[in-house]
Design a protein around this motif. Structure first.
Motif, PDB file in Angstrom:
ATOM      1  N   UNK A   1       0.778  -1.261   0.273  1.00  0.00           N
ATOM      2  CA  UNK A   1       0.023   0.032  -0.072  1.00  0.00           C
ATOM      3  C   UNK A   1       0.844   0.919   0.034  1.00  0.00           C
ATOM      4  N   UNK A   2       2.263   1.134   0.423  1.00  0.00           N
ATOM      5  CA  UNK A   2       2.769   2.267   0.619  1.00  0.00           C
ATOM      6  C   UNK A   2       3.772   2.799  -1.062  1.00  0.00           C
ATOM      7  N   UNK A   3       3.042   4.390  -1.155  1.00  0.00           N
ATOM      8  CA  UNK A   3       3.509   4.790  -2.647  1.00  0.00           C
ATOM      9  C   UNK A   3       4.886   6.328  -1.519  1.00  0.00           C
ATOM     10  N   UNK A   4       5.688   5.754  -2.539  1.00  0.00           N
ATOM     11  CA  UNK A   4       7.157   6.303  -2.120  1.00  0.00           C
ATOM     12  C   UNK A   4       6.388   7.904  -2.522  1.00  0.00           C
ATOM     13  N   UNK A   5       7.705   8.442  -1.250  1.00  0.00           N
ATOM     14  CA  UNK A   5       7.279  10.024  -1.331  1.00  0.00           C
ATOM     15  C   UNK A   5       8.316  11.015  -1.917  1.00  0.00           C
ATOM     16  N   UNK A   6       8.289  11.820  -1.657  1.00  0.00           N
ATOM     17  CA  UNK A   6       9.401  13.003  -2.417  1.00  0.00           C
ATOM     18  C   UNK A   6      10.227  12.940  -1.130  1.00  0.00           C
ATOM     19  N   UNK A   7      10.617  12.621  -0.127  1.00  0.00           N
ATOM     20  CA  UNK A   7      11.421  12.259   1.281  1.00  0.00           C
ATOM     21  C   UNK A   7      12.593  11.287   0.965  1.00  0.00           C
ATOM     22  N   UNK A   8      11.629  10.285   0.110  1.00  0.00           N
ATOM     23  CA  UNK A   8      12.112   9.031   0.045  1.00  0.00           C
ATOM     24  C   UNK A   8      13.662   9.328  -0.923  1.00  0.00           C
ATOM     25  N   UNK A   9      12.952  10.232  -1.585  1.00  0.00           N
ATOM     26  CA  UNK A   9      14.916  10.159  -2.822  1.00  0.00           C
ATOM     27  C   UNK A   9      15.743  10.806  -1.537  1.00  0.00           C
ATOM     28  N   UNK A  10      15.263  11.902  -0.869  1.00  0.00           N
ATOM     29  CA  UNK A  10      16.227  12.269  -0.271  1.00  0.00           C
ATOM     30  C   UNK A  10      17.000  11.454   0.724  1.00  0.00           C
ATOM     31  N   UNK A  11      16.266  10.773   1.630  1.00  0.00           N
ATOM     32  CA  UNK A  11      16.202   9.635   2.351  1.00  0.00           C
ATOM     33  C   UNK A  11      17.358   8.737   1.899  1.00  0.00           C
ATOM     34  N   UNK A  12      17.246   7.898   0.173  1.00  0.00           N
ATOM     35  CA  UNK A  12      18.402   7.641  -0.638  1.00  0.00           C
ATOM     36  C   UNK A  12      19.004   7.495  -0.884  1.00  0.00           C
ATOM     37  N   UNK A  13      19.319   9.126  -1.003  1.00  0.00           N
ATOM     38  CA  UNK A  13      20.768   9.350  -1.836  1.00  0.00           C
ATOM     39  C   UNK A  13      21.246   9.871  -0.522  1.00  0.00           C
ATOM     40  N   UNK A  14      21.567  10.335   1.007  1.00  0.00           N
ATOM     41  CA  UNK A  14      21.308  11.298   2.060  1.00  0.00           C
ATOM     42  C   UNK A  14      21.484   9.648   2.798  1.00  0.00           C
ATOM     43  N   UNK A  15      20.788   9.241   3.350  1.00  0.00           N
ATOM     44  CA  UNK A  15      20.983   8.295   5.023  1.00  0.00           C
ATOM     45  C   UNK A  15      22.341   7.524   4.699  1.00  0.00           C
ATOM     46  N   UNK A  16      22.292   6.497   3.503  1.00  0.00           N
ATOM     47  CA  UNK A  16      24.048   5.998   3.464  1.00  0.00           C
ATOM     48  C   UNK A  16      25.009   7.078   3.838  1.00  0.00           C
ATOM     49  N   UNK A  17      25.278   8.163   4.232  1.00  0.00           N
ATOM     50  CA  UNK A  17      26.708   8.515   4.620  1.00  0.00           C
ATOM     51  C   UNK A  17      26.207   9.684   5.531  1.00  0.00           C
ATOM     52  N   UNK A  18      25.030  10.057   6.483  1.00  0.00           N
ATOM     53  CA  UNK A  18      24.155  10.295   7.677  1.00  0.00           C
ATOM     54  C   UNK A  18      24.530   9.517   8.380  1.00  0.00           C
ATOM     55  N   UNK A  19      24.601   9.477   9.886  1.00  0.00           N
ATOM     56  CA  UNK A  19      24.645   8.468  10.706  1.00  0.00           C
ATOM     57  C   UNK A  19      23.318   8.611  11.067  1.00  0.00           C
TER      58      UNK A  19
END
Length: 428
Positions: free
Chosen positions: A7-25
């Motif tokens: 049911x989950x619909x991806x959000x715009x913030x998902x793109x930011x998290x995809x890009x940033x979370x691997x590098x930010x603790x």
């Protein structure tokens, strides 16, 4: 409300998290209750602790550092219920700066001094707002705000079947994922309950005594009537207490306003002025907005039919119908989410005498900007673009682009270079 992966619909913030979370603790997702922070964060977490649940809250209150024994990436949901975990995470990041360790979601900003440190440099913060039209799947957008911010004024194209009645439906449907899935009657009931819980429960939890809850709801109704305007707070107070000579003290209403801001329920657009301001007299008053336009609709007791019939009396200096002001609220939500994804900020510009105003100014880090006018209309004439022409004449190359957001069917550029973009076609 749990939302399944299906049911989950991806959000715009998902793109930011995809890009940033691997590098930010550590990343903190801030936003009003119900915007979808938990569901988004859960998709990146191996473990979670919910601090709005009594047993988990008591355990972590007794020993905040116990969260560090859990697997990572770790979601700490409603972290503000136990503010000490913020400093625990900060110290853990100081000791181990690897990316992708902690996600913190919060529906309120704790009182000043509740944490020992701001977390600057250790815990990154992102704002999550209700769903935009593109996130709701209303239409396949063709005009990206990031494209407009790049300059060059590329050709605009696209056609949509979304019409005024559809925008009105979206105004009433809400951008809160769990609520918009409901039937109309249940949705209205849930939005009313949401507002009542804010006054009866959430505000007192922020340490603000609400002796007259109905009076605070009246203040919220007046604030909703001031959506997309720069009405003064004294005007909002007067509108919320007609015929009452013994009005609440300014300190009382200021405390209400500040608490609502801490709950991310008020989302005003700040006034903006260019660097080296060539304008002699600009207003500094923010434009009022609630987090979700559907909350304003419910506070004002309006339905889709009532909005289409022109009902509702706006409060404030800006002219127009209540529907026009709420359509601007919806456009503001869509633009702000897209702007944050592009690393830009949003303000508004209005001269003190009101002879010129720009509804939304999307500003890049270098100070150059896109100027946006919002019109509840399917067509655009020269009068509708006079403020955009004015800002281009005054600020020249600093204006990356100028567009009018409409309810019409087509995206295109006018002969004068100003873009016309249906709101449904606008995306990051």
């Amino acid at each position: 409300m749990y939302v399944s992966v299906m049911d989950y619909r991806r959000r715009i913030v998902d793109r930011e998290l995809d890009e940033l979370f691997p590098d930010l603790p550590a990343i903190a997702l801030d936003g009003a209750k119900g915007v979808g922070k938990t569901e988004t964060a859960l998709r990146r977490a191996e473990a979670s602790v919910r601090l709005d649940v009594g047993a988990a809250q008591q355990t972590v209150l007794a020993d905040p550092e116990s969260i560090l024994t859990r697997p990572r990436p770790l979601l700490i949901d409603e972290w503000e219920r136990v503010p000490a975990v913020w400093d625990v995470v900060r110290r853990a990041v100081d000791a181990d700066g690897r990316g992708g360790q902690f996600l913190l979601t919060g529906s309120a900003t704790p009182a000043l001094g509740a944490t020992a440190h701001s977390g600057a440099g250790r815990i990154a913060r992102m704002r999550m707002r209700p769903m935009t039209l593109s996130e709701r799947g209303v239409e396949e957008p063709t005009v990206g705000l990031a494209q407009l911010l790049s300059g060059g004024r590329a050709p605009l194209a696209g056609n949509t079947g979304v019409r005024l009645v559809d925008y009105v439906r979206e105004l009433t449907a809400s951008g809160l994922p769990g609520i918009r899935r409901m039937g109309e009657r249940a949705r209205e009931f849930q939005l009313d309950s949401y507002l009542r819980n804010v006054v009866d429960r959430d505000i007192p939890e922020q340490g603000v005594a609400v002796r007259k809850p109905d009076l605070m709801l009246d203040w919220l109704r007046a604030y909703a009537a001031a959506s997309s305007t720069t009405a003064g707070y004294s005007q909002i107070l007067d509108a919320s207490t007609p015929g009452i000579s013994d009005k609440p003290a300014r300190t009382t209403t200021t405390a209400y306003r500040d608490a609502l801001m801490q709950l991310w329920l008020l989302d005003p657009v700040p006034a903006w002025g260019p660097a080296g301001n060539p304008f002699t007299r600009l207003q500094q008053t923010p434009k009022h907005q609630l987090a979700d336009p559907a909350l304003a609709v419910r506070l004002l007791g309006l339905s889709a039919d009532a909005l289409l019939d022109g009902e509702g009396e706006p409060l404030g200096p800006q002219q127009g119908t209540m529907l026009g002001h709420l359509f601007e609220s919806l456009a503001t939500l869509c633009v702000r989410v897209a702007a944050e994804a592009a690393g830009a900020r949003v303000g508004h510009l209005r001269t003190r005498n009101g002879d010129h105003e720009i509804d939304l100014v999307v500003v890049r880090r270098d100070g150059r900007f896109v100027a946006i006018e919002v019109k509840l209309s399917g067509t655009v004439d020269d009068r509708d673009v006079r403020h955009l022409r004015w800002i281009r004449e005054r600020l020249g190359d600093d204006v990356l682009d100028a567009i009018v957001v409409t309810t019409g069917p087509d995206a295109f550029r006018r002969p004068d270079g100003i873009g016309v973009v249906p709101l449904a076609l606008l995306a990051p």
